[in-house]
Design an enzyme around this catalytic site. Structure first.
Site, PDB file in Angstrom:
ATOM      1  CB  CYS A 185      -4.479  10.327  10.785  1.00  0.00           C
ATOM      2  SG  CYS A 185      -3.793   8.750  11.161  1.00  0.00           S
ATOM      3  CG  ASP A 237       3.163   1.260   9.247  1.00  0.00           C
ATOM      4  OD1 ASP A 237       3.389   1.453   8.039  1.00  0.00           O
ATOM      5  OD2 ASP A 237       2.924   2.171  10.047  1.00  0.00           O
ATOM      6  CB  ILE A 251       7.439   6.364  14.327  1.00  0.00           C
ATOM      7  CG1 ILE A 251       8.690   5.493  14.180  1.00  0.00           C
ATOM      8  CG2 ILE A 251       7.128   7.117  13.035  1.00  0.00           C
ATOM      9  CD1 ILE A 251       9.944   6.254  13.774  1.00  0.00           C
ATOM     10  NE  ARG A 301       0.559  10.473  10.113  1.00  0.00           N
ATOM     11  CZ  ARG A 301      -0.041   9.462   9.502  1.00  0.00           C
ATOM     12  NH1 ARG A 301      -1.163   8.983   9.976  1.00  0.00           N
ATOM     13  NH2 ARG A 301       0.454   8.959   8.401  1.00  0.00           N
ATOM     14  N   PRO A 302       1.494  16.339  11.394  1.00  0.00           N
ATOM     15  CG  PRO A 302       3.396  16.980  12.556  1.00  0.00           C
ATOM     16  CD  PRO A 302       2.244  16.030  12.597  1.00  0.00           C
ATOM     17  CE  LYS A 313      -1.697   1.688   4.037  1.00  0.00           C
ATOM     18  NZ  LYS A 313      -1.410   3.124   4.263  1.00  0.00           N
ATOM     19  CG  ASN A 314       2.347   2.592   3.513  1.00  0.00           C
ATOM     20  OD1 ASN A 314       1.185   2.925   3.233  1.00  0.00           O
ATOM     21  ND2 ASN A 314       2.730   2.301   4.734  1.00  0.00           N
ATOM     22  CG  ASP A 342       6.623  20.258  10.556  1.00  0.00           C
ATOM     23  OD1 ASP A 342       5.936  19.207  10.560  1.00  0.00           O
ATOM     24  OD2 ASP A 342       7.714  20.336  11.134  1.00  0.00           O
ATOM     25  NE  ARG A 356      -6.560   4.378   5.424  1.00  0.00           N
ATOM     26  CZ  ARG A 356      -5.635   4.844   6.265  1.00  0.00           C
ATOM     27  NH1 ARG A 356      -5.867   4.911   7.552  1.00  0.00           N
ATOM     28  NH2 ARG A 356      -4.478   5.235   5.808  1.00  0.00           N
TER      29      ARG A 356
HETATM   30  C1  EPZ Z   1       4.194   6.820   6.164  1.00  0.00           C
HETATM   31  O1  EPZ Z   1       3.440   7.822   6.802  1.00  0.00           O
HETATM   32  C2  EPZ Z   1       3.278   5.612   6.052  1.00  0.00           C
HETATM   33  N1  EPZ Z   1       2.112   5.954   5.230  1.00  0.00           N
HETATM   34  C3  EPZ Z   1       2.827   5.190   7.457  1.00  0.00           C
HETATM   35  O2  EPZ Z   1       2.027   4.017   7.314  1.00  0.00           O
HETATM   36  C4  EPZ Z   1       4.070   4.841   8.262  1.00  0.00           C
HETATM   37  O3  EPZ Z   1       3.677   4.529   9.589  1.00  0.00           O
HETATM   38  C5  EPZ Z   1       5.033   6.034   8.287  1.00  0.00           C
HETATM   39  O4  EPZ Z   1       5.346   6.438   6.933  1.00  0.00           O
HETATM   40  C6  EPZ Z   1       6.337   5.711   8.988  1.00  0.00           C
HETATM   41  O5  EPZ Z   1       6.933   4.621   8.369  1.00  0.00           O
HETATM   42  C7  EPZ Z   1       2.252   5.945   3.880  1.00  0.00           C
HETATM   43  O6  EPZ Z   1       3.307   5.675   3.355  1.00  0.00           O
HETATM   44  C8  EPZ Z   1       1.028   6.270   3.085  1.00  0.00           C
HETATM   45  P1  EPZ Z   1       6.322  10.114   8.332  1.00  0.00           P
HETATM   46  P2  EPZ Z   1       4.014   9.342   6.890  1.00  0.00           P
HETATM   47  O7  EPZ Z   1       6.198  11.380   7.555  1.00  0.00           O
HETATM   48  O8  EPZ Z   1       4.670   9.679   5.623  1.00  0.00           O
HETATM   49  C9  EPZ Z   1       6.223  13.259  11.908  1.00  0.00           C
HETATM   50  C10 EPZ Z   1       0.158   2.648   7.654  1.00  0.00           C
HETATM   51  O9  EPZ Z   1      -0.320   2.119   8.669  1.00  0.00           O
HETATM   52  N2  EPZ Z   1       6.202  14.273  10.842  1.00  0.00           N
HETATM   53  O10 EPZ Z   1       7.559   9.298   8.211  1.00  0.00           O
HETATM   54  O11 EPZ Z   1       2.916  10.200   7.372  1.00  0.00           O
HETATM   55  C11 EPZ Z   1       4.896  12.504  11.959  1.00  0.00           C
HETATM   56  O12 EPZ Z   1       3.958  13.219  12.753  1.00  0.00           O
HETATM   57  C12 EPZ Z   1       0.652   4.082   7.707  1.00  0.00           C
HETATM   58  O13 EPZ Z   1       0.320   2.078   6.530  1.00  0.00           O
HETATM   59  C13 EPZ Z   1       6.342  15.622  11.187  1.00  0.00           C
HETATM   60  O14 EPZ Z   1       6.478  15.961  12.361  1.00  0.00           O
HETATM   61  O15 EPZ Z   1       5.105   9.163   8.036  1.00  0.00           O
HETATM   62  C14 EPZ Z   1       5.281  11.198  12.589  1.00  0.00           C
HETATM   63  O16 EPZ Z   1       5.326  11.354  13.996  1.00  0.00           O
HETATM   64  C15 EPZ Z   1       0.453   4.696   9.079  1.00  0.00           C
HETATM   65  N3  EPZ Z   1       6.290  16.565  10.208  1.00  0.00           N
HETATM   66  C16 EPZ Z   1       6.706  10.971  12.067  1.00  0.00           C
HETATM   67  O17 EPZ Z   1       7.177  12.244  11.596  1.00  0.00           O
HETATM   68  C17 EPZ Z   1       6.133  16.235   8.885  1.00  0.00           C
HETATM   69  O18 EPZ Z   1       6.118  17.143   8.030  1.00  0.00           O
HETATM   70  C18 EPZ Z   1       6.760   9.963  10.916  1.00  0.00           C
HETATM   71  O19 EPZ Z   1       6.010  10.486   9.877  1.00  0.00           O
HETATM   72  C19 EPZ Z   1       5.997  14.861   8.546  1.00  0.00           C
HETATM   73  C20 EPZ Z   1       6.044  13.900   9.534  1.00  0.00           C
END
Ligand code: EPZ
Length: 420
Positions: free
Chosen positions: A119, A309, A331, A124-125, A25-26, A127, A401
């Site tokens: 979410c 995950d 995370i 889920r920022p 999916k990801n 920034d 999903r």
């Molecule tokens: C991806 O989410 C995956 N989703 C998530 O899978 C997965 O848990 C995550 O990566 C970590 O591996 C998809 O690929 C569609 P991140 P993503 O940006 O991109 C913080 C599932 O169950 N952060 O690496 O949103 C954030 O809040 C899903 O399949 C900021 O602070 O993950 C989190 O605490 C859930 N600012 C951490 O970083 C930002 O601009 C990791 O987020 C972006 C992220």
């Protein structure tokens, strides 16, 4: 999709047999966003049938792409992309729609999307996404819950140092950089296999991206991209979920279409829990012990660390171990919403901030539970497969999903599970 459907599971059945693991999916989601950049048709093979994938298809069609699916092949023709907005209800369907921002901005030069909903995993920022895109010359105006983005001509390559190896931010920067003027260097980029899958696809389309390892990616912008044919990598989290199902039922499963290299931090955890795991090319055989042993400590980390995950399904497995297991969720802010539901099944878990302590119990007892999010839903299915009596899992829209017909796959290897 029936939002009010539920799964009824009669626990205690040993899982035995063979299963195919669907495409990731990801990986499929950013790949679908990437097809927007191509002047022509792309074919994505091994595309899983998931509601998040269908949501991405709706966004692509809204933007003017022609998309059709034959079995597990999605064909996307992005020759005539003529819109640059994603309406609110499409954005709210799936938080990771934010990854379309970089692609739309790179293709059209203008993008209007609503702020992606929060979410279940806490805030889920975005920034890191916005900071990087602004560095590449995208003017982003946030107002009334919308992001109104405009580039003066093409985006500009820039050196982007991520303060956290965010998967989504890395993907957004990649998608913005491939058609930008000049070179973009991302340091501290995410190193998940889904990132490499995206890089492979983009390079097949004519992009010039080099992963120099250790989280550095160098992208030299090109004039345009053509379509390509690509096969989505296997879903490492779905594979892990099936492994937990075999483990809690004392069963044994042969999983096909697995990439063992993507399970480097996962397999040792199952071995510590007493499972026998054998990998060969794209197959993985797992045999459960009579009684699972605890896992001393599971720390979720960016890849190649243990994947966040997989935390929920693996926790469900440890609830039946012969001792105490400790989890540290590094995370996401609040990714323990499945704990309350596991307690209803008789688990013994204490959460203190980012730490969860799981005292193994001799058995779980079936109950009615509510899935809090996608991987929490998977954890409840795993627990229900082992719980004595009947477990009813509500909130399947979360499960759908990220898992393709999970109940059909589990039934095929001996589970007593049905969707009503
Ligand atoms: C991806 O989410 C995956 N989703 C998530 O899978 C997965 O848990 C995550 O990566 C970590 O591996 C998809 O690929 C569609 P991140 P993503 O940006 O991109 C913080 C599932 O169950 N952060 O690496 O949103 C954030 O809040 C899903 O399949 C900021 O602070 O993950 C989190 O605490 C859930 N600012 C951490 O970083 C930002 O601009 C990791 O987020 C972006 C992220």
């Amino acid at each position: 999709m029936f939002a009010v459907s539920k799964l009824v599971i009669e626990g205690g059945r040993k899982l035995q047999g063979e299963l195919f693991v669907h495409g990731a999916k990801n990986s499929a989601l950013p790949l679908l966003a990437a097809t927007l950049l191509c002047n022509g048709e792309s074919e994505l093979h091994n595309c899983p049938g998931l509601s998040d994938v269908e949501a991405s298809v709706r966004i692509l069609r809204h933007l003017g792409c022609r998309v059709n699916r034959q079995e597990d092949v999605l064909c996307v023709d992005a020759s005539s992309v003529d819109r640059c907005d994603i309406p609110d209800q499409l954005m709210r369907e799936m938080r990771s729609s934010i990854v379309f921002l970089g692609a739309i901005a790179a293709r059209i030069g203008h993008a209007k999307i609503s702020f992606p909903g929060g979410c279940e995993l806490g805030p889920r920022p975005i920034d890191l996404h916005l900071k990087a895109l602004r560095q590449m010359g995208l003017h982003i105006h946030e107002h009334h819950g919308y992001l109104d983005c405009k580039a003066d001509g093409k985006l500009k390559g820039a050196p982007v140092a991520l303060s956290f190896p965010s998967v989504g931010a890395t993907e957004n920067i990649l998608l913005a950089a491939v058609l930008a003027e000049g070179t973009t260097t991302i340091t501290n980029a995410a190193r998940e296999p889904e990132i490499s899958d995206l890089v492979d696809f983009l390079n097949k389309c004519g992009a010039r991206i080099v992963e120099t390892g250790e989280g550095t990616i160098v992208i030299s912008g090109v004039e345009s991209l053509h379509g390509a044919v690509h096969t989505v990598i296997p879903d490492r989290i779905a594979a892990t979920t099936y492994m937990t199902a075999a483990s809690v039922t004392g069963g044994n499963l042969l999983l096909h279409s697995v990439e063992p290299a993507h399970l480097g931090q996962v397999v040792p955890m199952f071995e510590e829990a007493g499972c026998m795991v054998r990998c060969r090319e794209n197959e993985l055989l797992i045999q459960a012990p009579q009684r699972l042993r605890p896992i001393k400590i599971v720390r979720t980390m960016p890849y190649p660390g243990f994947p966040t995950d997989a935390q929920a399904p693996v926790m469900a497995m440890t609830t039946l171990a012969s001792g105490t297991s400790v989890f540290v969720e590094n995370i996401f802010e609040s990714r323990y919403k499945h704990v309350g539901e596991l307690l209803r099944l008789g688990a013994n878990i204490k959460v203190e901030g980012r730490v969860a302590v799981v005292e193994g119990v001799d058995h779980l007892s079936g109950a009615e539970v509510e899935a809090p999010d996608l991987r929490g839903a998977a954890a409840l299915v795993t627990a229900g497969l082992a719980a004595e009596g009947i477990t009813q899992v509500n909130g399947l829209h979360h499960l759908d999903r990220g898992y393709e017909r999970l109940e059909k796959s589990l039934t095929a290897v001996g589970a007593a599970i049905k969707r009503i």
